[in-house]
Scaffold this motif. Sequence first.
Motif, PDB file in Angstrom:
ATOM      1  N   LYS A   1       0.834  -1.196   0.000  1.00  0.00           N
ATOM      2  CA  LYS A   1       0.000   0.000   0.000  1.00  0.00           C
ATOM      3  C   LYS A   1       0.869   1.246   0.000  1.00  0.00           C
ATOM      4  CE  LYS A   1      -3.807   2.077   2.534  1.00  0.00           C
ATOM      5  NZ  LYS A   1      -4.581   2.004   3.772  1.00  0.00           N
TER       6      LYS A   1
ATOM      7  N   ASN B   1     -10.474  -0.580  -0.889  1.00  0.00           N
ATOM      8  CA  ASN B   1      -9.580   0.443  -0.342  1.00  0.00           C
ATOM      9  C   ASN B   1      -9.142   0.167   1.091  1.00  0.00           C
ATOM     10  OD1 ASN B   1      -9.318   2.526  -2.515  1.00  0.00           O
ATOM     11  ND2 ASN B   1     -11.538   2.346  -2.402  1.00  0.00           N
TER      12      ASN B   1
ATOM     13  N   THR C   1      -7.114  -2.538   3.856  1.00  0.00           N
ATOM     14  CA  THR C   1      -6.158  -3.638   3.923  1.00  0.00           C
ATOM     15  C   THR C   1      -6.843  -4.871   4.524  1.00  0.00           C
ATOM     16  OG1 THR C   1      -5.417  -3.153   6.146  1.00  0.00           O
ATOM     17  CG2 THR C   1      -4.295  -1.996   4.369  1.00  0.00           C
TER      18      THR C   1
ATOM     19  N   ASN D   1      -3.447  -3.620   0.545  1.00  0.00           N
ATOM     20  CA  ASN D   1      -4.801  -3.277   0.116  1.00  0.00           C
ATOM     21  C   ASN D   1      -5.427  -4.445  -0.630  1.00  0.00           C
ATOM     22  OD1 ASN D   1      -5.160  -0.758   1.081  1.00  0.00           O
ATOM     23  ND2 ASN D   1      -5.483   0.194  -0.909  1.00  0.00           N
TER      24      ASN D   1
END
Lengths: 342, 254
Positions: free
Chosen positions: A12, B99, B101, B150
């Motif tokens: 991320k 969106n 994790t 994610n």
Amino acid sequence: MSTDLETPLPTKFDVSDFDPRARRARSIRRLLLGTIALVAVLGLPWWVYPPIAVDIAAWALFAISVDLLLGFVGALSFGHAAFWGVSAYSAGLIAQNFGLPFPVAIVGGAIAAMIIAVPIGYLAVRRSGIYFAMVTLAFAQMIWFVANQWKDVTGGENGLQGVPKSFFGIELIETEAFYFYYVVVILIVAGAWLAWRIVNSPFGRVLVAIRDNSARTRALGYDVEKYKLIAFVLSAGIAGVAGGVFAISHGFVSLQELDWTTSGKVVLMTVLGGMGTLWGGPVGAAVIVLLEDRLATSGFDGIGIITGSIFILCVLLFRRGIWGTAKNLIDRARAGYAKRRS
Amino acid sequence: MTAGTDQRPLLSTRALTKNFRGFTAVRHVDLDVAVGSIHALVGPNGAGKTTLFNLLSGFLTPTSGTIILDGQDITGKQPENIAHLGVARSFQITSLFDNLTALEHLELALASPTGLGLRFWRSSRTLRRFRTRSLDLLDKVGMTDLADRNVGEFAYGQKRALELALALALDPKLLLLDEPTAGMSLEDVDRTIELVKQISAGRTVVFVDHNMHVVGSLADRVSVLQQGEILVEGTYDEVRTDEKVITAYLGQAQ
Ligand SMILES: Nc1ncnc2c1ncn2[C@@H]1O[C@H](COP(=O)(O)OP(=O)(O)O)[C@@H](O)[C@H]1O
Ligand SMILES: [Mg+2]
């Protein structure tokens, strides 16, 4: 385990959450952004005509309230003028009739906006997409109609005139807009902080889940409509603070505050600045307010055409808005830099 | 009749029916699922399996009939309320939050019964109290190394595994799994069978699957649905050799 499950994935963030270097970089970035924001907020009335600075601040908060719904719940309100306008009238009436200090009048206006948001939200959150937008627009139009008819209270087409700016016994006059800015900016920042807090709370997490997949959120046991309604009312309250500031600043409330074009304008600012960021709205608000001011002082009367064209360009070219596009460019530059280093 | 007849069923439906504008997708279904059993629902596409799941989990309101969970009538209740009563479901089409994790998914599920989700004035860091349990759950499905990624970036098999962990996070009495192995590679199918076996300990499971290997390895009982009606119910071996089922499945691989 299958190969499918072992495919490495991009993270991320570029680097792990637990990497101290990455954390330092992130806190430096935050500090930098915080400083820019602080300088912008404090310096604004030095660079632009103070009443315009107040306008920017009010519209900035208004755009944040719209982004709270659009960016984090995925619901486009096309009736937010209702909350801005109801608060503007209420704050104006409170200041006029009770002689209360204007911050109190503004808070009163925001509360009025939240009260009116309960029934509107109750019906609107049961719809999604374009239907949500239509329901909010319909209610806003109804409120416009009521304000237009109820002349005894709202002044009808003449508007509500002569709203005082009394501040604990002191009457601020037009030339003191510079100081007025620094008082109201506290309310604006408080409203923006509240939006930030909401987005970064457990509640905000649920909102993002609802936006991504509302059925799944329900299956996890969350009452999606309740969450959406609370978000709607909070958003209305924030829009109300903005509308109250605007009304007191101008010393005058007109039907324009309840007009559908006001709802459209704030959506334009949010989309232009970049939705889903909270920061974007203020950027869009500054651009539009300054642009309108320049065009108005130069005697150009086709403002609608200009803003409309900007909107179309924005939708076609910068889907993420100004803020989102800038952030994307910075991220890409950083990724490129990191690659070259390794 | 074999196992579970002397036990009170965890789930029973009576004359459960769902019409869609004149078309009956679920017709007069009487289903009893014994406590602690694994019950498979099989049948051709369009038989009404997903519709039945939607009725059981509250996403659809029955046209008529009743649903009893653990002695309580849950007919017509909202999905979020049914979830709080201990029914967790997975979706036929992978259904996650792109969106968030993996860890955030589980924190969200674990926070659901606590009411923490309503606290808009608190920092989202308060959700970290669920971190250890979330990591435990991820460990169960073998995904600890993906905790901070994610989900939008996950491969299909990983998403399906997370779906299971997510359903499990609600610590449900009844787990409804809609085609948990659909579209999976052979290895993933075997892994999922093991996983479902593991997580079904102490729970009741109803699942839909087209893969007869999966049904045979997991199910205590099997109901065959056809055109919204239960055609046959029994153990896997009883159902497999049933004349009506063979006729219904004629031409389809067995
Ligand atoms: N919301 C709906 N509206 C109308 N028809 C539906 C709806 N949901 C399902 N159906 C119909 O009901 C039948 C059963 O569908 P479904 O329960 O999805 O079958 P299965 O999961 O067994 O493949 C299908 O013919 C489908 O077209
Ligand atoms: Mg199905």
